[in-house]
Design a protein around this motif. Structure first.
Motif, PDB file in Angstrom:
ATOM      1  N   ALA A   1      38.311  10.777   4.961  1.00 60.31           N
ATOM      2  CA  ALA A   1      38.842  10.243   3.697  1.00 60.31           C
ATOM      3  C   ALA A   1      37.668   9.980   2.760  1.00 60.31           C
ATOM      4  O   ALA A   1      36.603   9.530   3.193  1.00 60.31           O
ATOM      5  CB  ALA A   1      39.619   8.958   3.957  1.00 60.31           C
TER       6      ALA A   1
ATOM      7  N   GLN B   1      40.198   2.843   1.965  1.00 58.47           N
ATOM      8  CA  GLN B   1      40.061   3.802   0.880  1.00 58.47           C
ATOM      9  C   GLN B   1      40.704   3.271  -0.399  1.00 58.47           C
ATOM     10  O   GLN B   1      40.102   3.324  -1.486  1.00 58.47           O
ATOM     11  CB  GLN B   1      40.707   5.128   1.279  1.00 58.47           C
ATOM     12  CG  GLN B   1      40.612   6.226   0.231  1.00 58.47           C
ATOM     13  CD  GLN B   1      41.433   7.446   0.636  1.00 58.47           C
ATOM     14  OE1 GLN B   1      42.515   7.320   1.219  1.00 58.47           O
ATOM     15  NE2 GLN B   1      40.918   8.625   0.345  1.00 58.47           N
TER      16      GLN B   1
ATOM     17  N   SER C   1      36.378   8.253  -1.077  1.00 66.43           N
ATOM     18  CA  SER C   1      36.700   7.404  -2.219  1.00 66.43           C
ATOM     19  C   SER C   1      36.824   8.281  -3.457  1.00 66.43           C
ATOM     20  O   SER C   1      36.524   9.482  -3.421  1.00 66.43           O
ATOM     21  CB  SER C   1      35.581   6.381  -2.444  1.00 66.43           C
ATOM     22  OG  SER C   1      34.414   7.030  -2.944  1.00 66.43           O
TER      23      SER C   1
END
Length: 280
Positions: A118, A237, A120
């Protein structure tokens, strides 16, 4: 006696229900819940990459653009930060195995990485360039001339993937400092370093005595940089993205950028003509 036994049985049954409920609550606890409970977020970074993540000479303090962005995000989330310094390859492994919560080290957001991790939201926009010898441009006119040349870098970066795509011979380092990379190009041990424009510009300006320059005709793959974390850590996140949005809106990202990139705002996409290189 029977009533006592029945009552005891109810207590035992009740305890089982409570234990079961507690177990369900623990199962529902997320990775971000654990971070909040401990009050600390663990972050992988290099500590050797100027101006992204490095140690100040006067006091050996860890700082840099990515380091300070993470510190500000953590501050706004009411968390402390514990940095773990390692090579780039080690960062991805550490995120994947849960040894760290995220990694911050000028990491390019790619479709391939998004399948495994994942990211940002981007906090830096840039593009690729090439450092070569100033005296002869290392015999390179374009990316096609990389064939047979010695390209310095770390094995799994997108830049090394591009170098190998064009037939360069990779020369890898284990979390080496900038001066080692650049000196080797200058003295001919290697021929080229493919990397980020802003990092390359600062490096060339700092090591003025080296026979190095940014190639005038090579600009490729506009890219975005983000913090990288476990693919399932959606709550972390989301909270990081919220703070990055606020930092962009209130000018904090721009302020941190100018501090480390010689007055330039890397939080905005630069207006430069680039070529696209597919590394897949």
């Amino acid at each position: 006696m029977k009533k006592t036994m029945q009552f005891t049985g109810l207590l035992i049954a009740g305890s089982s229900i409570l234990l079961s409920a507690c177990g369900q609550q623990e199962e529902k606890a997320t990775a971000y819940d654990k971070i909040q409970k401990e009050g600390t977020i663990v972050v992988a970074t290099a500590g050797t990459l100027f101006p992204t993540s490095y140690h100040e000479e006067k006091n050996n303090k860890l700082t840099g653009f990515d380091v300070e962005v993470v510190k500000e995000v953590a501050k706004r989330l009411d968390l402390k930060v514990k940095f773990k310094e390692m090579s780039f390859d080690g960062m991805l492994t550490s995120v994947n195995t849960g040894q760290v919560d995220l990694a911050a080290n000028d990491i390019t957001i790619t479709e391939d990485r998004k399948e495994k991790f994942a990211f940002s939201k981007p906090y830096k926009y840039t593009y690729g360039t090439a450092i070569v010898r100033k005296s002869d441009l290392s015999g390179i006119k374009s990316l096609e001339d990389l064939k047979g040349k010695k390209a310095a870098g770390e094995a799994t970066t997108t830049y090394m993937q591009i170098a190998k795509k064009y037939g360069a011979k990779e020369v890898t380092y284990d979390n080496a400092t900038n001066d080692q990379y650049l000196r080797d190009v200058s003295n001919g041990r290697t021929d080229v370093i493919l990397n980020d424009y802003y990092l390359q510009t600062l490096a060339v300006d700092f090591f003025k005595d080296f026979d190095i320059t940014i190639h005038p005709d090579i600009a490729y793959n506009p890219s975005q940089v983000g913090l990288i974390m476990d693919l399932d850590n959606k709550e972390l996140q989301s909270n990081i993205n919220e703070q990055l949005d606020k930092m962009k809106e209130d000018g904090t990202l721009k302020e941190i950028s100018k501090q480390f990139y010689a007055g330039k705002d890397v939080s905005q996409m630069p207006d430069v003509k680039t070529t696209i290189v597919d590394v897949n």
